[in-house]
Design a protein around this motif. Sequence first.
Motif, PDB file in Angstrom:
ATOM      1  N   ASN A  24      -8.085  12.647  -8.665  1.00 58.37           N
ATOM      2  CA  ASN A  24      -8.387  11.266  -8.458  1.00 58.37           C
ATOM      3  C   ASN A  24      -7.135  10.396  -7.801  1.00 58.37           C
ATOM      4  OD1 ASN A  24     -10.743  11.477  -9.396  1.00 58.37           O
ATOM      5  ND2 ASN A  24     -10.369  10.917 -11.576  1.00 58.37           N
ATOM      6  N   HIS A  79       0.774  -1.104   0.146  1.00 57.81           N
ATOM      7  CA  HIS A  79      -0.033  -0.115  -0.121  1.00 57.81           C
ATOM      8  C   HIS A  79       0.925   1.116   0.018  1.00 57.81           C
ATOM      9  CE1 HIS A  79      -4.104  -1.926   0.425  1.00 57.81           C
ATOM     10  NE2 HIS A  79      -3.266  -2.786   1.109  1.00 57.81           N
ATOM     11  N   LYS A 122       2.362  11.564   4.884  1.00 62.05           N
ATOM     12  CA  LYS A 122       1.188  12.077   5.283  1.00 62.05           C
ATOM     13  C   LYS A 122       1.256  13.543   5.669  1.00 62.05           C
ATOM     14  CE  LYS A 122      -3.283  11.398   6.731  1.00 62.05           C
ATOM     15  NZ  LYS A 122      -3.686  10.618   8.099  1.00 62.05           N
ATOM     16  N   ALA A 132       0.672   3.897  -2.933  1.00 63.29           N
ATOM     17  CA  ALA A 132       0.485   5.246  -2.784  1.00 63.29           C
ATOM     18  C   ALA A 132       1.544   6.190  -3.444  1.00 63.29           C
ATOM     19  CB  ALA A 132       0.317   5.608  -1.255  1.00 63.29           C
ATOM     20  N   HIS A 185      -6.726  11.100  -4.049  1.00 58.76           N
ATOM     21  CA  HIS A 185      -7.387  10.306  -3.210  1.00 58.76           C
ATOM     22  C   HIS A 185      -6.954   8.979  -2.928  1.00 58.76           C
ATOM     23  CE1 HIS A 185     -10.682  13.537  -2.874  1.00 58.76           C
ATOM     24  NE2 HIS A 185     -10.785  13.459  -4.010  1.00 58.76           N
ATOM     25  N   LEU A 186      -6.608   8.278  -4.063  1.00 59.47           N
ATOM     26  CA  LEU A 186      -5.877   7.072  -4.037  1.00 59.47           C
ATOM     27  C   LEU A 186      -4.698   7.201  -3.089  1.00 59.47           C
ATOM     28  CD1 LEU A 186      -6.031   5.847  -7.629  1.00 59.47           C
ATOM     29  CD2 LEU A 186      -7.160   4.878  -5.545  1.00 59.47           C
ATOM     30  N   LYS A 245      -3.968   9.395  -0.433  1.00 57.13           N
ATOM     31  CA  LYS A 245      -4.244   9.326   0.846  1.00 57.13           C
ATOM     32  C   LYS A 245      -4.936   8.225   1.447  1.00 57.13           C
ATOM     33  CE  LYS A 245      -6.208  11.660   4.435  1.00 57.13           C
ATOM     34  NZ  LYS A 245      -7.128  10.889   4.797  1.00 57.13           N
ATOM     35  N   GLU A 246      -6.015   7.322   0.533  1.00 60.65           N
ATOM     36  CA  GLU A 246      -6.407   6.351   1.010  1.00 60.65           C
ATOM     37  C   GLU A 246      -5.493   5.170   1.368  1.00 60.65           C
ATOM     38  OE1 GLU A 246      -9.059   2.567  -1.238  1.00 60.65           O
ATOM     39  OE2 GLU A 246      -9.070   4.594  -2.198  1.00 60.65           O
ATOM     40  N   HIS A 247      -4.549   4.841   0.371  1.00 61.70           N
ATOM     41  CA  HIS A 247      -3.607   3.791   0.591  1.00 61.70           C
ATOM     42  C   HIS A 247      -2.366   4.091   1.495  1.00 61.70           C
ATOM     43  CE1 HIS A 247      -5.317   0.793  -2.221  1.00 61.70           C
ATOM     44  NE2 HIS A 247      -5.885   2.020  -2.870  1.00 61.70           N
ATOM     45  N   PRO A 292     -10.383  17.477  -1.142  1.00 60.71           N
ATOM     46  CA  PRO A 292      -9.585  17.183  -0.072  1.00 60.71           C
ATOM     47  C   PRO A 292      -9.326  18.378   0.854  1.00 60.71           C
ATOM     48  CG  PRO A 292      -7.999  17.677  -2.169  1.00 60.71           C
ATOM     49  CD  PRO A 292      -9.633  17.706  -2.458  1.00 60.71           C
ATOM     50  N   ASP A 330      -3.417   5.813   4.275  1.00 60.42           N
ATOM     51  CA  ASP A 330      -3.940   5.465   5.563  1.00 60.42           C
ATOM     52  C   ASP A 330      -3.911   4.164   5.817  1.00 60.42           C
ATOM     53  OD1 ASP A 330      -4.362   8.149   6.167  1.00 60.42           O
ATOM     54  OD2 ASP A 330      -6.180   8.202   5.331  1.00 60.42           O
ATOM     55  N   ILE A 331      -4.229   3.178   4.802  1.00 58.94           N
ATOM     56  CA  ILE A 331      -4.198   1.790   4.978  1.00 58.94           C
ATOM     57  C   ILE A 331      -2.764   1.264   5.572  1.00 58.94           C
ATOM     58  CG2 ILE A 331      -4.437  -0.371   3.912  1.00 58.94           C
ATOM     59  CD1 ILE A 331      -6.297   0.951   1.973  1.00 58.94           C
TER      60      ILE A 331
END
Length: 264
Positions: free
Chosen positions: A138, A117, A164, A121, A141-142, A144-146, A189, A148-149
């Motif tokens: 887009n 991940h 981050k 990212a 967003h990907l 940030k999402e990955h 965001p 955070d995972i």
Amino acid sequence: MGKCFRYITANTDTEEQSFPVPKAFNTHVEELNLDVLLQKVDHLRMSESGKSESFELLRDHKEKFRDEIEFMWRFARAYGDMYELSTNTQEKKHYANIGKTLSERAINRAPMNGHCHLWYAVLCGYVSEFEGLQNKINYGHLFKEHLDIAIKLLPEEPFLYYLKGRYCYTVSKLSWIEKKAATLFGKIPSSTVQEALHNFLKAEELCPGYSNPNYMYLAKCYTDLEENQNALKFCNLALLLPTVTKEDKEAQKEMQKIMTSLKR
């Protein structure tokens, strides 16, 4: 000051005796087993000059280990390194795209592996550099999402909090017009300098003296928050760190400017 590794290396108790690698391995690269290969590439990329050698080594072994998760995310990471090292735009685009494809494959194979991940990212971030506004958003967003995972899966990895922090800082600086444009393509965001600061401090807490760029961003955050003493403190701490990478040198220059403006 104890310097932590910027990236987690292969989990092994035999790192000390693995280096230098015996001569036989240099002449018969195909004889490297997976554990030795992973140790060697992790060791090489700890220096700027070893990153392209690390990439070549992985490329030499891709047929043999292409389906091994620990190999897959490192190969994606190596494409990210080559993106960073390259100065040619077409080359950069090439490395970013292949790296993103490799890291996407790694995530699909090992959705609970934080490194997969993390590098997905990072490579989404690199690919976004060549995209128009809608795709940039887009990919943001990907990213940030990955990220955070990855933080959930690797909560002790300082590099994640540095990334981050950088994301939060950049988003906090978006102008009104950029935010307005972003609304055309869905969710905007949002973040604050305080949130960015929290992440940079977390990286420093996990690994004191983590990096020049982390100190630079801490100084920038504190300057923005008008906490000049804290800003100067991190500029001064940065002077104690060696400048190794191009990023380190740029961060040091930036901090000299911050110090000059704070001392006026």
